[in-house]
Every structure is written in structure tokens, then in C-alpha cells.
Design a protein around this motif. Structure first.
Motif, PDB file in Angstrom:
ATOM      1  N   ARG A   1      63.419  50.222  85.197  1.00  0.00           N
ATOM      2  CA  ARG A   1      62.441  51.131  85.804  1.00  0.00           C
ATOM      3  C   ARG A   1      61.254  50.357  86.365  1.00  0.00           C
ATOM      4  NH1 ARG A   1      62.999  54.191  81.129  1.00  0.00           N
ATOM      5  NH2 ARG A   1      60.816  53.785  80.622  1.00  0.00           N
ATOM      6  N   TRP A   2      60.774  49.369  85.617  1.00  0.00           N
ATOM      7  CA  TRP A   2      59.654  48.574  86.111  1.00  0.00           C
ATOM      8  C   TRP A   2      60.041  47.838  87.401  1.00  0.00           C
ATOM      9  CZ3 TRP A   2      58.348  45.923  80.776  1.00  0.00           C
ATOM     10  CH2 TRP A   2      57.797  46.891  79.919  1.00  0.00           C
ATOM     11  N   ALA A   3      61.214  47.198  87.389  1.00  0.00           N
ATOM     12  CA  ALA A   3      61.643  46.446  88.567  1.00  0.00           C
ATOM     13  C   ALA A   3      61.895  47.362  89.752  1.00  0.00           C
ATOM     14  CB  ALA A   3      62.904  45.644  88.237  1.00  0.00           C
ATOM     15  N   LEU A   4      62.447  48.553  89.488  1.00  0.00           N
ATOM     16  CA  LEU A   4      62.696  49.503  90.571  1.00  0.00           C
ATOM     17  C   LEU A   4      61.387  49.959  91.208  1.00  0.00           C
ATOM     18  CD1 LEU A   4      64.711  51.173  92.194  1.00  0.00           C
ATOM     19  CD2 LEU A   4      64.618  52.923  90.398  1.00  0.00           C
ATOM     20  N   GLY A   5      60.350  50.155  90.393  1.00  0.00           N
ATOM     21  CA  GLY A   5      59.047  50.498  90.948  1.00  0.00           C
ATOM     22  C   GLY A   5      58.495  49.398  91.830  1.00  0.00           C
ATOM     23  N   SER A   6      58.691  48.138  91.430  1.00  0.00           N
ATOM     24  CA  SER A   6      58.231  47.019  92.261  1.00  0.00           C
ATOM     25  C   SER A   6      58.983  46.963  93.583  1.00  0.00           C
ATOM     26  CB  SER A   6      58.410  45.703  91.492  1.00  0.00           C
ATOM     27  OG  SER A   6      57.592  45.670  90.338  1.00  0.00           O
ATOM     28  N   VAL A   7      60.295  47.213  93.538  1.00  0.00           N
ATOM     29  CA  VAL A   7      61.082  47.197  94.776  1.00  0.00           C
ATOM     30  C   VAL A   7      60.651  48.326  95.704  1.00  0.00           C
ATOM     31  CG1 VAL A   7      63.414  47.439  95.725  1.00  0.00           C
ATOM     32  CG2 VAL A   7      63.034  46.059  93.669  1.00  0.00           C
ATOM     33  N   GLU A   8      60.364  49.492  95.151  1.00  0.00           N
ATOM     34  CA  GLU A   8      59.911  50.614  95.975  1.00  0.00           C
ATOM     35  C   GLU A   8      58.580  50.311  96.648  1.00  0.00           C
ATOM     36  OE1 GLU A   8      59.833  53.924  93.377  1.00  0.00           O
ATOM     37  OE2 GLU A   8      62.018  54.184  93.316  1.00  0.00           O
ATOM     38  N   ILE A   9      57.672  49.643  95.925  1.00  0.00           N
ATOM     39  CA  ILE A   9      56.400  49.243  96.536  1.00  0.00           C
ATOM     40  C   ILE A   9      56.629  48.200  97.617  1.00  0.00           C
ATOM     41  CG2 ILE A   9      54.175  48.160  96.088  1.00  0.00           C
ATOM     42  CD1 ILE A   9      54.233  49.363  93.306  1.00  0.00           C
ATOM     43  N   LEU A  10      57.591  47.299  97.376  1.00  0.00           N
ATOM     44  CA  LEU A  10      57.878  46.242  98.352  1.00  0.00           C
ATOM     45  C   LEU A  10      58.309  46.822  99.693  1.00  0.00           C
ATOM     46  CD1 LEU A  10      58.296  43.203  98.994  1.00  0.00           C
ATOM     47  CD2 LEU A  10      60.617  43.437  98.071  1.00  0.00           C
ATOM     48  N   PHE A  11      59.067  47.918  99.674  1.00  0.00           N
ATOM     49  CA  PHE A  11      59.561  48.525 100.916  1.00  0.00           C
ATOM     50  C   PHE A  11      58.699  49.703 101.377  1.00  0.00           C
ATOM     51  CE2 PHE A  11      63.515  46.663  99.100  1.00  0.00           C
ATOM     52  CZ  PHE A  11      63.773  45.768 100.134  1.00  0.00           C
ATOM     53  N   SER A  12      57.500  49.844 100.820  1.00  0.00           N
ATOM     54  CA  SER A  12      56.630  50.949 101.208  1.00  0.00           C
ATOM     55  C   SER A  12      55.509  50.435 102.107  1.00  0.00           C
ATOM     56  CB  SER A  12      56.033  51.619  99.967  1.00  0.00           C
ATOM     57  OG  SER A  12      55.114  50.742  99.324  1.00  0.00           O
ATOM     58  N   ARG A  13      54.692  51.351 102.612  1.00  0.00           N
ATOM     59  CA  ARG A  13      53.577  50.956 103.477  1.00  0.00           C
ATOM     60  C   ARG A  13      52.438  50.333 102.675  1.00  0.00           C
ATOM     61  NH1 ARG A  13      49.216  54.523 103.924  1.00  0.00           N
ATOM     62  NH2 ARG A  13      49.371  56.405 102.631  1.00  0.00           N
ATOM     63  N   HIS A  14      52.471  50.466 101.347  1.00  0.00           N
ATOM     64  CA  HIS A  14      51.448  49.863 100.499  1.00  0.00           C
ATOM     65  C   HIS A  14      51.863  48.482  99.989  1.00  0.00           C
ATOM     66  CE1 HIS A  14      50.461  54.243 100.056  1.00  0.00           C
ATOM     67  NE2 HIS A  14      49.259  53.748 100.327  1.00  0.00           N
ATOM     68  N   CYS A  15      52.858  47.879 100.606  1.00  0.00           N
ATOM     69  CA  CYS A  15      53.288  46.543 100.190  1.00  0.00           C
ATOM     70  C   CYS A  15      52.144  45.553 100.419  1.00  0.00           C
ATOM     71  CB  CYS A  15      54.524  46.124 100.985  1.00  0.00           C
ATOM     72  SG  CYS A  15      55.077  44.444 100.619  1.00  0.00           S
ATOM     73  N   PRO A  16      51.808  44.737  99.426  1.00  0.00           N
ATOM     74  CA  PRO A  16      50.668  43.814  99.585  1.00  0.00           C
ATOM     75  C   PRO A  16      50.892  42.741 100.640  1.00  0.00           C
ATOM     76  CG  PRO A  16      51.860  43.384  97.548  1.00  0.00           C
ATOM     77  CD  PRO A  16      52.421  44.660  98.090  1.00  0.00           C
TER      78      PRO A  16
END
Length: 294
Positions: free
Chosen positions: A35-50
Motif C-alpha cells: 500500500r505504501w509503495a502503491l501510494g508512491s507510484v500514484e504520486i509519481l504519475f500524478s500532477r503533484h509529482c515532485p
């Protein structure tokens, strides 16, 4: 918040500020890491990616670099999976994963290795972590990397590209009110266990196959074999806690005894077949039946 100018500090009081609970058996722990890793992947492919978010704000370079690291770390599961499979492939095919390199390249490789090793020591000194805790963390990094992180990458791609969402599973957690370590050796089957089990089996098979090939090929093949066995055993000892979890409760035969028993039994069986002590050997001249052509 950092992009909008807020500042933060790392608060670590001597007295623990909070008390919580966490899963203690392997299956629940891997589901939590998934779940933690999936949340990171979702952020990576979102507009809020750092990588591309907050450039008009006050986000500092090191802060952005740290946030990028927290979002791309599941992608390291792909090269980690390849690294864990390569030793078995080398043992099964007779090839070696390290090509011959020049002296300059060797110096660069050794320098890089020493730098990584020194960085690990400095992190241990800074955080106050002991050698045993550091080693357990390294072992679980490999176990989680080739299971939970790998699944998170594929599930994240399916969710972003195909719109296929995954179900949320709440993991059971143990607290001080529960029986301590009551579920530590409880085996719960999940698909996350398939990649580590597969890699562990093919490396064990590779060790037996590589040793049997060296026995049949003679002494000249033992030199390259030791290098291949080093990498294979390096993978196996990282997966040892996973194998121990599969074996069951701690009051049974120690896992390391079972592993060495299987390996040594297989190797000695192949060596016995190679020697074949019950075959009568003729020490005199080679007499063959040649019929009328003698």
C-alpha cells in the motif's frame, strides 16, 4: 506545504511521543508495504509529482530531491529482480555476470563500492542503528523489493493507464494487549509470496546445477564457480528470513539446517554418481571385442 514556504523540523524526543501497533507476520507486513509503495507510484504519475510540481514555489533542491526519492523507490524493484535472477541464470548456463574489465574500470568500481559502504556506515552512526538491525533492514528491503514494490509498480501502471483500481485490504496489527508474537509465524498465503519463492527456488537449483557441472567438468571449472556461488548465496542469505517464515514456527528444525541439508544432499548425491564406486575399473590394457576386424 514546503512548496508554499512552510518550514518543518525533525522532532525526535527522548520519550516516545506516540504508541502504535504494526503487523508482525510476513504476509500482513508485505501487504502494508504494498500500500505504501502503491501510494508512491500514484504520486509519481500524478500532477503533484515532485519532479515537475512546485517549481514556482519555495521548494528547495534537497527537499525536492528527497521527495523524488520517496516516489521513485518502487521502480528499483525491476533492477533488483534482475539482479536476484542473474546468479541462478549464470549457474544454469555456465556464463558469468561480471565481464573482464580494465584496471581503470576496476578502480572506479572499487571506489563506488567503498563510497556506498561508507555511506551506509555513516547512516548507521547517525541513526544509532546496530549491525543486526541494519542487516535485517537489508534483508527485508530485498524481500519487499521483489514482491510488494514490484506489484505496486504494475498495479500503479494499471490504475493510471487502464483505470483498473485495486481493492484496499486492511492489515491486522498486533499491540501490547495481544499475546506477544502470537501471529509472528502464522502463514497467510498471498500472491506477494510468489516472486520471492520463485527466486529462492531457482537460486537453490542453480547452486546444485552449477556444482554438478563443476564436478563433471573437472578442477579447471571450480575457479569461476566460486564467483557465481558467491552471488547466488548472497541472494539466498538475503531471502533467508522469508524462507524461515515459510518453514513455520521456531520450535521446528532450524531453517538453515534444512537448507544446508538439501544442498549438501544434492551435491553429495551428484558427487557419488560421478565417482560411481560400485563400477569395476580395469587397470590393465583396454580389451575390447572387435570381432573379425582385430
Amino acid at each position: 506545504m514546503h512548496a508554499r514556504g512552510w518550514r518543518s523540523i525533525y522532532c525526535m524526543p527522548k520519550r516516545p511521543a506516540f504508541k502504535g501497533s504494526a503487523p508482525i507476520n510476513l504476509s500482513d507486513r508485505l501487504n502494508q508495504v504494498l500500500r505504501w509503495a502503491l501510494g508512491s507510484v500514484e504520486i509519481l504519475f500524478s500532477r503533484h509529482c515532485p519532479i515537475w510540481y512546485g517549481y514556482g514555489g519555495r521548494l528547495k533542491f534537497l527537499e525536492r530531491f528527497a521527495y523524488i526519492n520517496t516516489t521513485i523507490y518502487p521502480l528499483t524493484s525491476i533492477p533488483l529482480l534482475i539482479y536476484c535472477i542473474l546468479p541462478a541464470v549464470c549457474l544454469l548456463t555456465g556464463k558469468f555476470i561480471i565481464p573482464q574489465i580494465s584496471n581503470i574500470a576496476s578502480i572506479w568500481f572499487i571506489s563506488l563500492f567503498i563510497s556506498i559502504f561508507a555511506t551506509g556506515i555513516l547512516e548507521m552512526r547517525w541513526s544509532g542503528v546496530g549491525i543486526d538491525e541494519w542487516w535485517r533492514n537489508e534483508q527485508f528491503w530485498v524481500i519487499g523489493g521483489i514482491s510488494a514494490h514490484l506489484f505496486a509498480v504494475f498495479q500503479g501502471l494499471l490504475k493510471v493507464l487502464a483505470g483498473i483500481d485495486t481493492s484496499f485490504t486492511v492489515t491486522s496489527k498486533a499491540s501490547d494487549e495481544d499475546n506477544d508474537f502470537a501471529e509472528l509465524y502464522m502463514f497467510k498465503w498471498t500472491t506477494l509470496l510468489i516472486p520471492p519463492t520463485t527466486i529462492l527456488i531457482i537460486n537453490l537449483v542453480g547452486v546444485v546445477a552449477g556444482t554438478s557441472y563443476a564436478i563433471n567438468s573437472g578442477y579447471q571449472s571450480w575457479g569461476p564457480l566460486f564467483g557465481k556461488l558467491f552471488f547466488a548465496f548472497w541472494v539466498i542469505i538475503h531471502l533467508y528470513p522469508f524462507l524461515k517464515g515459510l518453514m513455520g514456527r521456531q520450535n521446528r528444525t532450524p531453517t538453515i539446517v534444512v537448507v544446508w541439508a538439501i544442498l549438501l544432499a544434492s551435491i553429495f548425491s551428484l558427487l557419488w554418481v560421478r565417482i560411481d564406486p560400485f563400477t569395476t575399473r580395469v587397470t590393465g590394457p583396454d580389451i575390447r571385442m572387435c570381432g573379425i576386424n582385430c
